[in-house]
Design a protein around this motif. Structure first.
Motif, PDB file in Angstrom:
ATOM      1  N   ALA A 181      64.662  22.114  38.625  1.00 24.05           N
ATOM      2  CA  ALA A 181      64.285  23.499  38.907  1.00 24.05           C
ATOM      3  C   ALA A 181      63.449  23.546  40.171  1.00 24.05           C
ATOM      4  CB  ALA A 181      63.483  24.083  37.735  1.00 24.05           C
ATOM      5  N   GLU A 182      63.161  24.753  40.594  1.00 20.05           N
ATOM      6  CA  GLU A 182      62.205  25.010  41.665  1.00 20.05           C
ATOM      7  C   GLU A 182      60.891  25.371  40.970  1.00 20.05           C
ATOM      8  OE1 GLU A 182      62.573  27.054  46.036  1.00 20.05           O
ATOM      9  OE2 GLU A 182      63.356  28.173  44.342  1.00 20.05           O
ATOM     10  N   TRP A 183      60.010  24.384  40.813  1.00 18.76           N
ATOM     11  CA  TRP A 183      58.769  24.608  40.066  1.00 18.76           C
ATOM     12  C   TRP A 183      57.930  25.712  40.697  1.00 18.76           C
ATOM     13  CZ3 TRP A 183      53.502  23.753  41.154  1.00 18.76           C
ATOM     14  CH2 TRP A 183      52.652  23.858  40.041  1.00 18.76           C
ATOM     15  N   SER A 184      57.939  25.765  42.013  1.00 20.47           N
ATOM     16  CA  SER A 184      57.287  26.807  42.798  1.00 20.47           C
ATOM     17  C   SER A 184      58.128  26.940  44.060  1.00 20.47           C
ATOM     18  CB  SER A 184      55.843  26.385  43.128  1.00 20.47           C
ATOM     19  OG  SER A 184      55.146  27.395  43.832  1.00 20.47           O
ATOM     20  N   PRO A 185      58.070  28.058  44.793  1.00 18.53           N
ATOM     21  CA  PRO A 185      58.911  28.184  45.990  1.00 18.53           C
ATOM     22  C   PRO A 185      58.762  26.995  46.933  1.00 18.53           C
ATOM     23  CG  PRO A 185      57.923  30.297  45.470  1.00 18.53           C
ATOM     24  CD  PRO A 185      57.311  29.302  44.518  1.00 18.53           C
ATOM     25  N   GLY A 186      59.879  26.341  47.226  1.00 18.11           N
ATOM     26  CA  GLY A 186      59.867  25.196  48.107  1.00 18.11           C
ATOM     27  C   GLY A 186      59.399  23.905  47.461  1.00 18.11           C
ATOM     28  N   VAL A 187      59.209  23.908  46.138  1.00 18.70           N
ATOM     29  CA  VAL A 187      58.698  22.742  45.413  1.00 18.70           C
ATOM     30  C   VAL A 187      59.710  22.352  44.342  1.00 18.70           C
ATOM     31  CG1 VAL A 187      56.793  21.796  44.061  1.00 18.70           C
ATOM     32  CG2 VAL A 187      56.326  23.513  45.828  1.00 18.70           C
ATOM     33  N   ALA A 188      60.322  21.173  44.495  1.00 19.30           N
ATOM     34  CA  ALA A 188      61.397  20.745  43.597  1.00 19.30           C
ATOM     35  C   ALA A 188      60.869  19.879  42.465  1.00 19.30           C
ATOM     36  CB  ALA A 188      62.442  19.964  44.385  1.00 19.30           C
ATOM     37  N   LEU A 189      61.360  20.136  41.266  1.00 19.14           N
ATOM     38  CA  LEU A 189      61.068  19.334  40.083  1.00 19.14           C
ATOM     39  C   LEU A 189      62.356  18.642  39.653  1.00 19.14           C
ATOM     40  CD1 LEU A 189      59.446  18.451  37.508  1.00 19.14           C
ATOM     41  CD2 LEU A 189      60.146  20.646  36.502  1.00 19.14           C
ATOM     42  N   GLY A 190      62.279  17.330  39.415  1.00 19.85           N
ATOM     43  CA  GLY A 190      63.478  16.619  39.011  1.00 19.85           C
ATOM     44  C   GLY A 190      63.181  15.377  38.204  1.00 19.85           C
ATOM     45  N   VAL A 191      64.233  14.633  37.909  1.00 17.77           N
ATOM     46  CA  VAL A 191      64.100  13.369  37.175  1.00 17.77           C
ATOM     47  C   VAL A 191      64.755  12.270  37.997  1.00 17.77           C
ATOM     48  CG1 VAL A 191      64.004  14.470  34.921  1.00 17.77           C
ATOM     49  CG2 VAL A 191      66.210  13.747  35.826  1.00 17.77           C
ATOM     50  N   MET A 192      64.203  11.078  37.926  1.00 23.04           N
ATOM     51  CA  MET A 192      64.670   9.955  38.729  1.00 23.04           C
ATOM     52  C   MET A 192      65.799   9.216  38.028  1.00 23.04           C
ATOM     53  SD  MET A 192      61.024   8.554  40.242  1.00 23.04           S
ATOM     54  CE  MET A 192      59.910   9.036  38.909  1.00 23.04           C
ATOM     55  N   ASP A 193      66.936   9.110  38.712  1.00 22.56           N
ATOM     56  CA  ASP A 193      68.112   8.398  38.194  1.00 22.56           C
ATOM     57  C   ASP A 193      68.512   8.863  36.802  1.00 22.56           C
ATOM     58  OD1 ASP A 193      68.534   6.870  40.472  1.00 22.56           O
ATOM     59  OD2 ASP A 193      67.249   5.235  39.793  1.00 22.56           O
ATOM     60  N   GLY A 194      68.313  10.145  36.514  1.00 24.17           N
ATOM     61  CA  GLY A 194      68.720  10.708  35.236  1.00 24.17           C
ATOM     62  C   GLY A 194      67.857  10.317  34.057  1.00 24.17           C
ATOM     63  N   ASP A 195      66.736   9.640  34.298  1.00 25.36           N
ATOM     64  CA  ASP A 195      65.846   9.188  33.226  1.00 25.36           C
ATOM     65  C   ASP A 195      64.778  10.255  32.982  1.00 25.36           C
ATOM     66  OD1 ASP A 195      64.051   7.966  31.516  1.00 25.36           O
ATOM     67  OD2 ASP A 195      63.933   6.090  32.653  1.00 25.36           O
ATOM     68  N   TRP A 196      64.854  10.949  31.860  1.00 26.99           N
ATOM     69  CA  TRP A 196      63.953  12.066  31.589  1.00 26.99           C
ATOM     70  C   TRP A 196      62.510  11.634  31.371  1.00 26.99           C
ATOM     71  CZ3 TRP A 196      65.213  16.986  32.337  1.00 26.99           C
ATOM     72  CH2 TRP A 196      66.571  17.291  32.461  1.00 26.99           C
ATOM     73  N   ARG A 197      62.273  10.348  31.241  1.00 29.06           N
ATOM     74  CA  ARG A 197      60.887   9.877  31.123  1.00 29.06           C
ATOM     75  C   ARG A 197      60.213   9.745  32.478  1.00 29.06           C
ATOM     76  NH1 ARG A 197      62.051   4.337  28.313  1.00 29.06           N
ATOM     77  NH2 ARG A 197      63.548   4.430  30.051  1.00 29.06           N
ATOM     78  N   ARG A 198      60.999   9.748  33.546  1.00 33.71           N
ATOM     79  CA  ARG A 198      60.468   9.555  34.902  1.00 33.71           C
ATOM     80  C   ARG A 198      60.719  10.814  35.709  1.00 33.71           C
ATOM     81  NH1 ARG A 198      63.524   4.835  37.324  1.00 33.71           N
ATOM     82  NH2 ARG A 198      61.747   4.635  38.747  1.00 33.71           N
ATOM     83  N   ARG A 199      59.717  11.664  35.754  1.00 33.75           N
ATOM     84  CA  ARG A 199      59.877  12.958  36.408  1.00 33.75           C
ATOM     85  C   ARG A 199      59.149  12.971  37.746  1.00 33.75           C
ATOM     86  NH1 ARG A 199      59.300  17.408  31.722  1.00 33.75           N
ATOM     87  NH2 ARG A 199      60.699  18.562  33.087  1.00 33.75           N
ATOM     88  N   VAL A 200      59.593  13.835  38.624  1.00 32.06           N
ATOM     89  CA  VAL A 200      59.050  13.837  39.976  1.00 32.06           C
ATOM     90  C   VAL A 200      59.046  15.257  40.528  1.00 32.06           C
ATOM     91  CG1 VAL A 200      61.319  13.337  41.006  1.00 32.06           C
ATOM     92  CG2 VAL A 200      59.234  12.787  42.282  1.00 32.06           C
ATOM     93  N   ILE A 201      57.982  15.587  41.250  1.00 30.94           N
ATOM     94  CA  ILE A 201      57.887  16.843  41.991  1.00 30.94           C
ATOM     95  C   ILE A 201      57.680  16.478  43.452  1.00 30.94           C
ATOM     96  CG2 ILE A 201      56.442  18.859  42.467  1.00 30.94           C
ATOM     97  CD1 ILE A 201      55.922  19.150  39.520  1.00 30.94           C
TER      98      ILE A 201
END
Length: 391
Positions: free
Chosen positions: A347-367
């Motif tokens: 998602a776009e956690w805030s405008p211009g700020v991306a939220l995601g997961v690393m290599d599809g692993d939901w335990r490793r999240r990144v903004i």
């Protein structure tokens, strides 16, 4: 093999992610491959189940023009395997990097007229008379022109392109104003103007090579996938958080200052200091470059990545962690050190700020975010949302 709807080629990682984020926010499967070298293997890994949006980071912002162009050409060659319906060259909204060379490379690879629209009105970046303005100030008068690694284009954008042999006609939105048939640069002062610009392309079946930043990407996402409606997986399960603030942007410094002011117990660790990083076992902390004197930007990024790796090593066994990375070079160094190939954008956690997961692993999240994006309280809001403190 299934086809994707959009291929994005960006010159740095944070740009690739903030361009993909508006699509994820609207429910699209959007994934960012963190390097050109990882692209072929990653496409094979997806085994024909391609995402609707594929972005790749060519790591070319600080390269000479000919090398940057070559990497864009190679990205096109590889991405053609995915049969994208639309191509998008992500450029920096303050025109840093090899904007001219990379746009030319994509335009030549596709043999389609170029439409360049670098405005991001939501972040105060507008285009008037083919020049970028930042928060009402001409780009040449802002701190961005002091970027030692990547000096932005100064003066009218069309002049820089014409000097390279690719003249651009100027397009000013307004009643009765028709888009030029040839390569062009579009003024834009609002999100509505960018949306209208893309709507005109779609309604007239005008197929072009598109180049721009998060503003134009959002207009495309809105037209193709509708209004933001995708909810992301809650951050409530995050038990460890690390901020890696490596951007030299004044806005990034302001955000860090506000975080430290509101949460004085959060540890701030200098990556370039001579203290063993593995002495730290923290649930929440900040890593900054610290004393950079005598170090190149590459050395600073390497030190930041090493410090982050040492801290996150102590997180083994936790259920869910979050890395917050600001500054494209720092983000790239950190993720490479972590062995990451791609990020699935949630998602776009805030405008211009991306939220995601690393290599599809939901335990490793990144903004991730570009250094100059976001308001002063951005990190404070994230900290409040997570409710984490230093142990």
């Amino acid at each position: 093999m299934s086809s994707c709807r959009l291929a994005i080629i960006a010159d740095d990682l944070s740009g690739a992610l903030d361009t993909a984020a508006p699509f994820a926010a609207r429910g699209a499967d959007a994934r960012v491959v963190i390097s050109l070298e990882a692209l072929a293997k990653t496409l094979d890994t997806w085994q024909g189940q391609l995402p609707e949006v594929i972005a790749v980071n060519t790591e070319s912002r600080h390269l000479p023009a000919d090398e940057a162009a070559s990497r864009v050409t190679e990205a096109v060659r590889l991405l053609k395997r995915a049969h994208p319906q639309q191509w998008f060259k992500k450029v920096d909204s303050t025109l840093r990097g090899q904007v001219v060379a990379e746009c030319r490379a994509l335009r030549e690879a596709l043999s389609l007229p170029l439409l360049l629209a670098p405005a991001v009105p939501a972040q105060g970046r507008t285009v008037r008379d083919a020049e970028v303005w930042v928060d009402g100030q001409l780009l040449a008068g802002t701190v961005y022109q002091q970027d030692a690694l990547s000096v932005p284009i100064m003066g009218p954008i069309d002049r820089a392109f014409a000097a390279s042999g690719l003249p651009l006609e100027r397009y000013r939105p307004g009643p009765g104003m028709q888009l030029p048939n040839e390569d062009c640069i579009a003024d834009a002062a609002s999100d509505e103007e960018l949306a209208s610009l893309y709507e005109r392309l779609v309604s007239t079946n005008d197929v072009r090579t598109l180049a721009g930043a998060a503003g134009l990407a959002t207009a495309i996402a809105q037209r193709c996938f509708g209004s933001p409606n995708a909810s992301y997986r809650s951050l409530s399960g995050v038990t460890s958080l690390l901020y890696a603030v490596g951007s030299r942007s004044p806005r990034a410094a302001e955000q860090l200052q506000q975080l430290c002011k509101n949460f004085p117990n959060v540890a701030v660790i200098e990556a370039c200091m001579d203290v063993p990083a593995n002495d730290y076992a923290l649930s929440t902390c900040v890593v900054v470059p610290g004393a950079e004197v005598g170090r190149t930007a590459s050395e600073v990024a390497k030190a930041m990545a090493a410090q982050v790796a040492a801290i996150t090593f102590t997180w083994n066994g936790i259920e869910e962690s979050l890395l917050f990375l600001t500054g494209g070079d720092i983000a790239m160094a950190v993720l490479s050190r972590q062995g990451v190939s791609y990020i699935s954008v949630e998602a776009e956690w805030s405008p211009g700020v991306a939220l995601g997961v690393m290599d599809g692993d939901w335990r490793r999240r990144v903004i991730t975010k570009a250094g100059g994006f976001g308001d002063q309280q951005l990190l404070v809001r994230l900290q409040q949302q997570l409710g984490l403190q230093r142990e």
